[in-house]
Design a protein around this motif. Structure first.
Motif, mmCIF file in Angstrom:
data_model
loop_
_atom_site.group_PDB
_atom_site.id
_atom_site.type_symbol
_atom_site.label_atom_id
_atom_site.label_comp_id
_atom_site.label_asym_id
_atom_site.label_seq_id
_atom_site.Cartn_x
_atom_site.Cartn_y
_atom_site.Cartn_z
ATOM 1 N N ALA A 53 -1.773 3.979 13.475
ATOM 2 C CA ALA A 53 -1.323 4.997 14.215
ATOM 3 C C ALA A 53 -2.033 6.270 14.221
ATOM 4 C CB ALA A 53 0.293 5.141 13.747
ATOM 5 N N ARG A 97 2.382 2.663 1.908
ATOM 6 C CA ARG A 97 3.291 3.228 3.149
ATOM 7 C C ARG A 97 2.010 3.780 4.127
ATOM 8 N NH1 ARG A 97 8.689 6.089 2.040
ATOM 9 N NH2 ARG A 97 9.050 5.593 4.253
ATOM 10 N N SER A 145 -0.136 1.355 5.846
ATOM 11 C CA SER A 145 0.306 0.909 7.022
ATOM 12 C C SER A 145 0.190 1.745 8.404
ATOM 13 C CB SER A 145 1.800 0.380 7.043
ATOM 14 O OG SER A 145 2.490 1.401 6.615
ATOM 15 N N LYS A 146 0.156 3.166 8.058
ATOM 16 C CA LYS A 146 0.098 4.096 9.144
ATOM 17 C C LYS A 146 -1.190 4.260 9.800
ATOM 18 C CE LYS A 146 4.339 6.144 7.537
ATOM 19 N NZ LYS A 146 4.968 7.387 6.811
#
Length: 75
Positions: A10, A3, A6-7
């Motif tokens: 950003a 998780r 995937s960030k």
């Protein structure tokens, strides 16, 4: 861990930006203010310690200890 990976894009985007001379000025101002307030706290602590050293603490502590809810440590 998946998780968080995937960030990453950003997070990189959030960290990119412009740090201007004004931002540096404000950071310096706030750091100077923190230094000043730290010095004030140290001064007040020393003043309190000096005043307490002059008191007849045993008698004062005994009196404060008679107040419900105030123990010797708080006194």
């Amino acid at each position: 861990m998946r998780r968080a990976r995937s960030k990453i894009p950003a997070l990189i985007e959030a960290l990119e930006g412009t740090f201007t001379e004004h931002h540096a000025f404000m950071c310096r101002h706030y750091l100077d203010e923190l230094d000043h307030l730290t010095a004030v706290v140290e001064y007040v602590d020393a003043r309190i310690a000096a005043l307490l050293a002059r008191l007849s603490r045993d008698q004062d502590v005994d009196r404060l200890d008679t107040i419900p809810g105030i123990g010797r440590a708080a006194a």
